[in-house]
Design a protein around this motif. Sequence first.
Motif, PDB file in Angstrom:
ATOM      1  N   ASP A  80      32.050  42.988  32.770  1.00  0.00           N
ATOM      2  CA  ASP A  80      30.691  42.710  33.266  1.00  0.00           C
ATOM      3  C   ASP A  80      30.485  41.251  33.653  1.00  0.00           C
ATOM      4  O   ASP A  80      29.388  40.693  33.466  1.00  0.00           O
ATOM      5  CB  ASP A  80      29.646  43.131  32.217  1.00  0.00           C
ATOM      6  CG  ASP A  80      29.525  44.640  32.101  1.00  0.00           C
ATOM      7  OD1 ASP A  80      29.895  45.335  33.067  1.00  0.00           O
ATOM      8  OD2 ASP A  80      29.067  45.123  31.061  1.00  0.00           O
ATOM      9  N   ASN A  81      31.541  40.635  34.131  1.00  0.00           N
ATOM     10  CA  ASN A  81      31.470  39.225  34.534  1.00  0.00           C
ATOM     11  C   ASN A  81      30.965  38.314  33.422  1.00  0.00           C
ATOM     12  O   ASN A  81      30.380  37.262  33.676  1.00  0.00           O
ATOM     13  CB  ASN A  81      30.572  39.062  35.776  1.00  0.00           C
ATOM     14  CG  ASN A  81      31.158  39.724  37.004  1.00  0.00           C
ATOM     15  OD1 ASN A  81      32.336  39.533  37.321  1.00  0.00           O
ATOM     16  ND2 ASN A  81      30.362  40.532  37.676  1.00  0.00           N
ATOM     17  N   GLN A  82      31.193  38.725  32.156  1.00  0.00           N
ATOM     18  CA  GLN A  82      30.716  37.946  31.016  1.00  0.00           C
ATOM     19  C   GLN A  82      31.852  37.470  30.115  1.00  0.00           C
ATOM     20  O   GLN A  82      31.867  36.324  29.695  1.00  0.00           O
ATOM     21  CB  GLN A  82      29.753  38.791  30.155  1.00  0.00           C
ATOM     22  CG  GLN A  82      28.486  39.217  30.834  1.00  0.00           C
ATOM     23  CD  GLN A  82      27.613  40.054  29.897  1.00  0.00           C
ATOM     24  OE1 GLN A  82      27.609  39.861  28.679  1.00  0.00           O
ATOM     25  NE2 GLN A  82      26.890  41.007  30.460  1.00  0.00           N
ATOM     26  N   GLU A 135      28.869  38.845  20.645  1.00  0.00           N
ATOM     27  CA  GLU A 135      28.680  38.077  21.879  1.00  0.00           C
ATOM     28  C   GLU A 135      28.205  38.970  23.022  1.00  0.00           C
ATOM     29  O   GLU A 135      27.396  38.557  23.856  1.00  0.00           O
ATOM     30  CB  GLU A 135      29.990  37.389  22.267  1.00  0.00           C
ATOM     31  CG  GLU A 135      29.873  36.521  23.512  1.00  0.00           C
ATOM     32  CD  GLU A 135      31.186  35.858  23.899  1.00  0.00           C
ATOM     33  OE1 GLU A 135      31.282  35.342  25.023  1.00  0.00           O
ATOM     34  OE2 GLU A 135      32.126  35.869  23.068  1.00  0.00           O
ATOM     35  N   TYR A 136      28.664  40.213  23.057  1.00  0.00           N
ATOM     36  CA  TYR A 136      28.307  41.112  24.157  1.00  0.00           C
ATOM     37  C   TYR A 136      26.967  41.799  23.923  1.00  0.00           C
ATOM     38  O   TYR A 136      26.136  41.890  24.822  1.00  0.00           O
ATOM     39  CB  TYR A 136      29.397  42.174  24.324  1.00  0.00           C
ATOM     40  CG  TYR A 136      29.152  43.130  25.482  1.00  0.00           C
ATOM     41  CD1 TYR A 136      29.504  42.773  26.778  1.00  0.00           C
ATOM     42  CD2 TYR A 136      28.578  44.384  25.271  1.00  0.00           C
ATOM     43  CE1 TYR A 136      29.283  43.638  27.848  1.00  0.00           C
ATOM     44  CE2 TYR A 136      28.354  45.254  26.326  1.00  0.00           C
ATOM     45  CZ  TYR A 136      28.701  44.880  27.610  1.00  0.00           C
ATOM     46  OH  TYR A 136      28.475  45.750  28.663  1.00  0.00           O
ATOM     47  N   ARG A 155      21.919  43.147  16.175  1.00  0.00           N
ATOM     48  CA  ARG A 155      22.319  44.533  15.928  1.00  0.00           C
ATOM     49  C   ARG A 155      22.971  44.735  14.557  1.00  0.00           C
ATOM     50  O   ARG A 155      22.783  45.763  13.922  1.00  0.00           O
ATOM     51  CB  ARG A 155      23.305  45.004  17.000  1.00  0.00           C
ATOM     52  CG  ARG A 155      22.725  45.149  18.394  1.00  0.00           C
ATOM     53  CD  ARG A 155      23.827  45.502  19.392  1.00  0.00           C
ATOM     54  NE  ARG A 155      23.325  45.733  20.734  1.00  0.00           N
ATOM     55  CZ  ARG A 155      22.993  46.933  21.213  1.00  0.00           C
ATOM     56  NH1 ARG A 155      23.099  47.996  20.445  1.00  0.00           N
ATOM     57  NH2 ARG A 155      22.556  47.064  22.460  1.00  0.00           N
ATOM     58  N   GLU A 156      23.736  43.751  14.110  1.00  0.00           N
ATOM     59  CA  GLU A 156      24.588  43.937  12.933  1.00  0.00           C
ATOM     60  C   GLU A 156      23.803  44.257  11.674  1.00  0.00           C
ATOM     61  O   GLU A 156      24.283  44.968  10.791  1.00  0.00           O
ATOM     62  CB  GLU A 156      25.452  42.685  12.731  1.00  0.00           C
ATOM     63  CG  GLU A 156      26.480  42.806  11.626  1.00  0.00           C
ATOM     64  CD  GLU A 156      27.540  43.871  11.911  1.00  0.00           C
ATOM     65  OE1 GLU A 156      28.149  44.367  10.957  1.00  0.00           O
ATOM     66  OE2 GLU A 156      27.747  44.215  13.099  1.00  0.00           O
ATOM     67  N   ASN A 157      22.593  43.743  11.546  1.00  0.00           N
ATOM     68  CA  ASN A 157      21.797  43.982  10.336  1.00  0.00           C
ATOM     69  C   ASN A 157      20.511  44.742  10.629  1.00  0.00           C
ATOM     70  O   ASN A 157      19.580  44.717   9.817  1.00  0.00           O
ATOM     71  CB  ASN A 157      21.471  42.638   9.666  1.00  0.00           C
ATOM     72  CG  ASN A 157      22.714  41.905   9.211  1.00  0.00           C
ATOM     73  OD1 ASN A 157      23.538  42.462   8.479  1.00  0.00           O
ATOM     74  ND2 ASN A 157      22.890  40.665   9.663  1.00  0.00           N
TER      75      ASN A 157
END
Length: 792
Positions: free
Chosen positions: A175-177, A208-209, A214-216
């Motif tokens: 995604d160009n990222q 990073e993406y 999201r993780e918690n």
Amino acid sequence: MIRNYIKIAWRNLVRNKAYASISVIGLALGMACGVLIFTLINYHLSFDTFHHNSDRIYRFYTEFHEDGISRIGAVPQPLAKGFRNDLPYGEKTARVIDFNRTLITVTKGNDVKKFAEDGGISFTEPEYFSILNFPLLKGDSKTILSRVNEAVITDKIAHKFFGNDDPIGKVFRLDNQMNFTVTGVLKDIPNNTDRRSEIFLSYASMEEYGGKDRENNWGGVYSGCQSFTLLKPGVTQAQAEKGMLQLVKKNYTGRDLQVWRFKLQPIAQMHFDRDLGGYADKKYLWALFFIGLFLIITACVNFVNLATAQALNRAKEIGVRKVLGSLPRQLFWQFIAETAIISVIAVIVAVGLSQLALNPLNNLFHSQMTFNWSALSLFIVLISVAVVFLSGSYPGLVLARFQPIQALKSKLSQKDVGGFSLRRVLVVTQFTISQVLIIGTIIIISQLHYSQTADLGFNKKAIVLVPLPQDDKMKMSTLSNRISEIKGVENVTFCSNPPASRSNDNTGVQFDNRTEDEHWSVNTKQADANYISTFQIKLIAGRNFFKGDSVHEFLVNETFVKKLNLKPQDVLGKQMAVNGRSYKGTIVGVMKDFYNYSFHTEITPVCIMPNYRDLSTIAVKINMRSAKSTLAALDKIWNQTFPQELYKYEFMDDKIAHFYEMDNIQLTLVEAFACIAIIIGCLGLYGLVSFMAVRKTKEIGVRKVLGANISSILWLFGKEFSILLLTAFVIAAPLAWWAMHNYLKDFQYHISIGPEIFVMSILSTFIIAWITVGYRASMAALANPVKSLRSE
């Protein structure tokens, strides 16, 4: 003895070519359907059964206990981590986060290749490959995906991206990222798995993406967040699910303690649970099984019909054999030998037909089914033996019991071979099955027509959906202005999703600053102020939200208002918060309800809000008279704005048609099987009328000499079969109503089963049957009576 049986049987079949041909074609069609249905069922039942210890592999899913119980085949992102760290039930546990609509860029020198991967990508924890059996061809299995920006791809993708070069160490851009380095190559993903990802990225790169929140985040569920566990030996599903209540108590408070529940689904059941995103439904496999069984029975019935009708023609042969000392059992096995020869020929023809039909069947299901000859050979042998004895036993017994004196004197009548009573039952059986399938076809067609033509509450025609790779405000503003200037463009809006979509965000909602969230969730859609006018959604109260980046206003639908037990005017001006109360605003308008899912699912509460950070789609209303030039101009402007991206568009009505893909597949199958059942039935009718014509040659000649006209002779043949078809309809109608009533239960919004459907069925059956009967009967009716009487 056996050799003699076969030789005599072959001579009889050669002598009666019409009888043999009709029997072979009927049996071959029925058996070909049986082979294909067996292959289809066997293929679907094999999904995800190839993993080692598959009986201990489970997928996590979420249950919401609010207004009833709803389920989603995904979980909050931290769940699997909590299960792994806090509970002792899992031997291995892994998360895999799927993202669709991704762009992969591969650069080799000055050569830049772009790939729009429909299968998307998956951020994956290393344990995933220890749980599921996707073998590694290249790379170190001990360190697979253990570091940031690593990737593992399948052999197929490796050749697609890098040709014949060694993919290890190669780099591609997502995604160009972000750049990812290939550190492993997997064996190609088997066809019989619902885990279709072919590009796996290290989970350590997920933050990073996808964002740090999201993780918690225990309060939201992204549909692409999948988690799998391999339970320890001896641990049951019930034990693990009970243990997960501890995770609920630890991470939720207040009313959420009663709402959230986490469950496990055996991996082999993933394919068959439509509520949790599964592809198929076992009840439809059962329906296919019974259709295949009925078609084989229909073919056998056809054979018995023809054999008993022909029995009188062989009366003298049987009389001579008995006089010369043949025993009844020898005559019985003689006829079984004939049936076996027909069956062997039919099997050869059926296998050939199955081979020809397999590619169209694969295209229909978007699958890559192949014949599993070890299992299929056993199936063919068993079904052939069954067909031989089902089809051959009764005619063989009938022939074996002939009285030799009556047979030699030609005094046997239809009564001696079971009269018309048996054949009436058999014809009724055939056409009962045919009419059930015809009624089913008409109802499925009617329901799909209703789904495609009913008012959805929004406009779906002439709207082009184009992905928006970046939510850059400057680019969006420029893009909107340039697209609006294209000749043929009538309106433009930026949104996260169109009104009806498979990809939806559902979240809790706080209304009017109440202390607790409501006991139901709301489907949130981000959009700009042109959304309502582009999709022609009607407002029944209030106004549209204003344009502007800082506007925090909401539009809600009628169902939202009904859930609150209020009137539309009562919610206007009230405060509302969604997404864990992180987004707050004022309700300024109430929309007329529109279908935000397919007709399989009921309309849910919806809110539209101008959150410009989550816009991912451009919806363009165009004039179809200038569609070609408009789309070309849109392509040019989009590529000038996003030169590093890959352009792709889809019409809104095509997107909605995908909702009913499985229903269209079912329709195609039922149509095909209904046609085959009718063909088999008509072959049987033609054979019976042919033998009736032979038996009634003298009677028809006498009637014509005495002045009977053509129509009265045709009715001589037709009245018998008309009564039988009506009898079949009386039996078929309630059976079909019951089956299709259960089919329509899968739709929250569906047609009613009216009398016109049954009238269409009986009329179509009568027309087909009368064409078949009328053709052969006309030949008999038009025959010269002088020749008919002389031949007697």
